[in-house]
Design a protein around this motif. Sequence first.
Motif, PDB file in Angstrom:
ATOM      1  N   VAL A  27       0.829  -1.208   0.000  1.00 41.60           N
ATOM      2  CA  VAL A  27       0.000   0.000   0.000  1.00 41.60           C
ATOM      3  C   VAL A  27       0.860   1.253   0.000  1.00 41.60           C
ATOM      4  O   VAL A  27       1.862   1.345   0.717  1.00 41.60           O
ATOM      5  N   VAL A  28       0.442   2.230  -0.795  1.00 43.83           N
ATOM      6  CA  VAL A  28       1.020   3.570  -0.777  1.00 43.83           C
ATOM      7  C   VAL A  28      -0.131   4.546  -0.553  1.00 43.83           C
ATOM      8  O   VAL A  28      -1.127   4.516  -1.269  1.00 43.83           O
ATOM      9  N   GLY A  29       0.004   5.385   0.458  1.00 46.84           N
ATOM     10  CA  GLY A  29      -1.031   6.371   0.739  1.00 46.84           C
ATOM     11  C   GLY A  29      -0.866   7.603  -0.134  1.00 46.84           C
ATOM     12  O   GLY A  29       0.253   8.091  -0.313  1.00 46.84           O
ATOM     13  N   VAL A  30      -1.997   8.094  -0.674  1.00 44.86           N
ATOM     14  CA  VAL A  30      -1.971   9.290  -1.518  1.00 44.86           C
ATOM     15  C   VAL A  30      -3.076  10.238  -1.078  1.00 44.86           C
ATOM     16  O   VAL A  30      -4.239   9.843  -0.949  1.00 44.86           O
ATOM     17  N   HIS A  31      -2.695  11.471  -0.827  1.00 48.84           N
ATOM     18  CA  HIS A  31      -3.664  12.525  -0.519  1.00 48.84           C
ATOM     19  C   HIS A  31      -3.807  13.405  -1.751  1.00 48.84           C
ATOM     20  O   HIS A  31      -2.807  13.865  -2.306  1.00 48.84           O
ATOM     21  N   LEU A  32      -5.044  13.632  -2.190  1.00 48.88           N
ATOM     22  CA  LEU A  32      -5.282  14.464  -3.361  1.00 48.88           C
ATOM     23  C   LEU A  32      -5.426  15.915  -2.940  1.00 48.88           C
ATOM     24  O   LEU A  32      -6.336  16.266  -2.186  1.00 48.88           O
ATOM     25  N   ALA A  33      -4.520  16.762  -3.430  1.00 48.87           N
ATOM     26  CA  ALA A  33      -4.616  18.200  -3.184  1.00 48.87           C
ATOM     27  C   ALA A  33      -5.522  18.775  -4.272  1.00 48.87           C
ATOM     28  O   ALA A  33      -5.121  18.885  -5.429  1.00 48.87           O
ATOM     29  N   LEU A  34      -6.760  19.115  -3.888  1.00 47.41           N
ATOM     30  CA  LEU A  34      -7.754  19.553  -4.868  1.00 47.41           C
ATOM     31  C   LEU A  34      -8.000  21.049  -4.845  1.00 47.41           C
ATOM     32  O   LEU A  34      -8.686  21.581  -5.725  1.00 47.41           O
ATOM     33  N   SER A  35      -7.470  21.740  -3.844  1.00 46.82           N
ATOM     34  CA  SER A  35      -7.684  23.172  -3.727  1.00 46.82           C
ATOM     35  C   SER A  35      -6.429  23.929  -4.150  1.00 46.82           C
ATOM     36  O   SER A  35      -5.320  23.592  -3.733  1.00 46.82           O
ATOM     37  N   GLN A  36      -6.611  24.948  -4.992  1.00 41.25           N
ATOM     38  CA  GLN A  36      -5.472  25.747  -5.433  1.00 41.25           C
ATOM     39  C   GLN A  36      -4.976  26.695  -4.335  1.00 41.25           C
ATOM     40  O   GLN A  36      -3.865  27.191  -4.390  1.00 41.25           O
ATOM     41  N   ASN A  37      -5.849  26.956  -3.359  1.00 39.55           N
ATOM     42  CA  ASN A  37      -5.468  27.801  -2.215  1.00 39.55           C
ATOM     43  C   ASN A  37      -5.959  27.118  -0.938  1.00 39.55           C
ATOM     44  O   ASN A  37      -6.914  27.574  -0.311  1.00 39.55           O
ATOM     45  N   ALA A  38      -5.337  26.009  -0.605  1.00 40.42           N
ATOM     46  CA  ALA A  38      -5.787  25.218   0.538  1.00 40.42           C
ATOM     47  C   ALA A  38      -5.685  26.003   1.836  1.00 40.42           C
ATOM     48  O   ALA A  38      -4.678  26.654   2.104  1.00 40.42           O
ATOM     49  N   ALA A  39      -6.757  25.946   2.632  1.00 46.29           N
ATOM     50  CA  ALA A  39      -6.734  26.611   3.939  1.00 46.29           C
ATOM     51  C   ALA A  39      -5.804  25.858   4.878  1.00 46.29           C
ATOM     52  O   ALA A  39      -5.558  24.659   4.731  1.00 46.29           O
ATOM     53  N   VAL A  66       3.500   2.980   5.836  1.00 47.55           N
ATOM     54  CA  VAL A  66       3.423   2.947   4.376  1.00 47.55           C
ATOM     55  C   VAL A  66       3.903   4.287   3.813  1.00 47.55           C
ATOM     56  O   VAL A  66       3.786   5.330   4.470  1.00 47.55           O
ATOM     57  N   PRO A  67       4.459   4.285   2.609  1.00 45.50           N
ATOM     58  CA  PRO A  67       4.862   5.543   1.981  1.00 45.50           C
ATOM     59  C   PRO A  67       3.650   6.449   1.792  1.00 45.50           C
ATOM     60  O   PRO A  67       2.516   5.976   1.657  1.00 45.50           O
ATOM     61  N   PHE A  68       3.897   7.751   1.738  1.00 42.79           N
ATOM     62  CA  PHE A  68       2.795   8.711   1.606  1.00 42.79           C
ATOM     63  C   PHE A  68       3.208   9.839   0.673  1.00 42.79           C
ATOM     64  O   PHE A  68       4.320  10.359   0.757  1.00 42.79           O
ATOM     65  N   TYR A  69       2.282  10.197  -0.221  1.00 36.95           N
ATOM     66  CA  TYR A  69       2.542  11.273  -1.167  1.00 36.95           C
ATOM     67  C   TYR A  69       1.309  12.158  -1.287  1.00 36.95           C
ATOM     68  O   TYR A  69       0.177  11.720  -1.048  1.00 36.95           O
ATOM     69  N   VAL A  70       1.546  13.400  -1.672  1.00 36.87           N
ATOM     70  CA  VAL A  70       0.457  14.316  -2.009  1.00 36.87           C
ATOM     71  C   VAL A  70       0.499  14.534  -3.516  1.00 36.87           C
ATOM     72  O   VAL A  70       1.541  14.942  -4.052  1.00 36.87           O
ATOM     73  N   TRP A  71      -0.614  14.233  -4.187  1.00 36.82           N
ATOM     74  CA  TRP A  71      -0.708  14.432  -5.631  1.00 36.82           C
ATOM     75  C   TRP A  71      -1.541  15.682  -5.898  1.00 36.82           C
ATOM     76  O   TRP A  71      -2.697  15.776  -5.461  1.00 36.82           O
TER      77      TRP A  71
END
Length: 363
Positions: A27-39, A66-71
């Motif tokens: 498993v590799v954890g991925v967080h989706l950055a969906l906001s262009q100006n994240a609070a 597990v490894p973790f990335y922000v996409w």
Amino acid sequence: MRVVAAMSGGVDSAVAAARMVDAGHEVVGVHLALSQNAATLRESARGCCTVEDAGDARRVADMLGVPFYVWDMAARFKADIIDDFVAEYAAGRTPNPCLRCNEKIKFAALLDKALALGFDAVATGHYAQIVEARDGRRELHRAVDMAKDQSYVLGVLEAHQLARSFFPLGDTTKPQIREEARARGFFVASKPDSHDICFIADGNTRQWLTDRLGEQPGAIVDTSGAVVGEHAGAYAYTVGQRRGLGLAKDTLDGVPRYVVEVEAPTNTVVIGTRDLLGVNAITGSHARWCGAAPEGVVSVGAQIRAHGEEVPATAWADGDVVHVRLDERARGVAPGQSVVLYDGTRVVGSATISEVSLDRTAG
């Protein structure tokens, strides 16, 4: 299998990732950055994708080892979800951004990128179940916890996407998930659920649209065409709406009025009595099938809202178009919404509603 676990920073995706690890997957954890100006911090339970959420997801991934990335998918989210949301309301329709996000982002952009990087599948914290049929095909079914069932917003998934998807929470209730999170020592065990439209943090959709489309004054008329009031933008109204019409009570004769039509070309909102809201004939476009498309006329259950009731119906496909005849009238059905079809607990497919009417010959 090598699996990307989509980790929003909430309790559901945390437990989903943990269960995939327990099942022996890489498993590799991925967080989706969906906001262009994240609070930096979450203002309420409505928002998502804050820096805080990304940090919460990372800490859970660290606990799981597990490894973790922000996409970064903010640009695509804006183009495919936010801009589409504004355009749909401007055209007088009522979109469901959660379905579009699952279709365009989580099970298109995310899954496609995962496969391109050599992963085998994606796992999410959605409440739904995948059941393997006798012939080996994977079917999408409702979750055990009907109060949390999210199969409706997954009705846009097609067979090739289901073949690469895992929903580890579908056989468990939400209280059990929170208890499991506490037992695992996850600090997000009591974190509030996000809800409503994630990119409208304060929940004020009308003001959010006004900020982007500007005020567009127009007429509120009754079904005879008589002007009974004014509005600041027809885009802020949806079929079935009763509150927020701003009409004087003496213009209504004591009888509640509802929005029965939004005419975008003339910037007009049409109101009428409750009986005018009932429809039983739905035409949908952009058909998406979770397996083979149905052949001929089939008996199904039709669900029009994420937490709405399932209505017995018949349906038939004509290419990309789906025709649905409800056994009973439904109210507040608006173009732009989605109709999701079920066979028992199995999701058959979905379509975006393009036309609604009352077929008095049906039934």
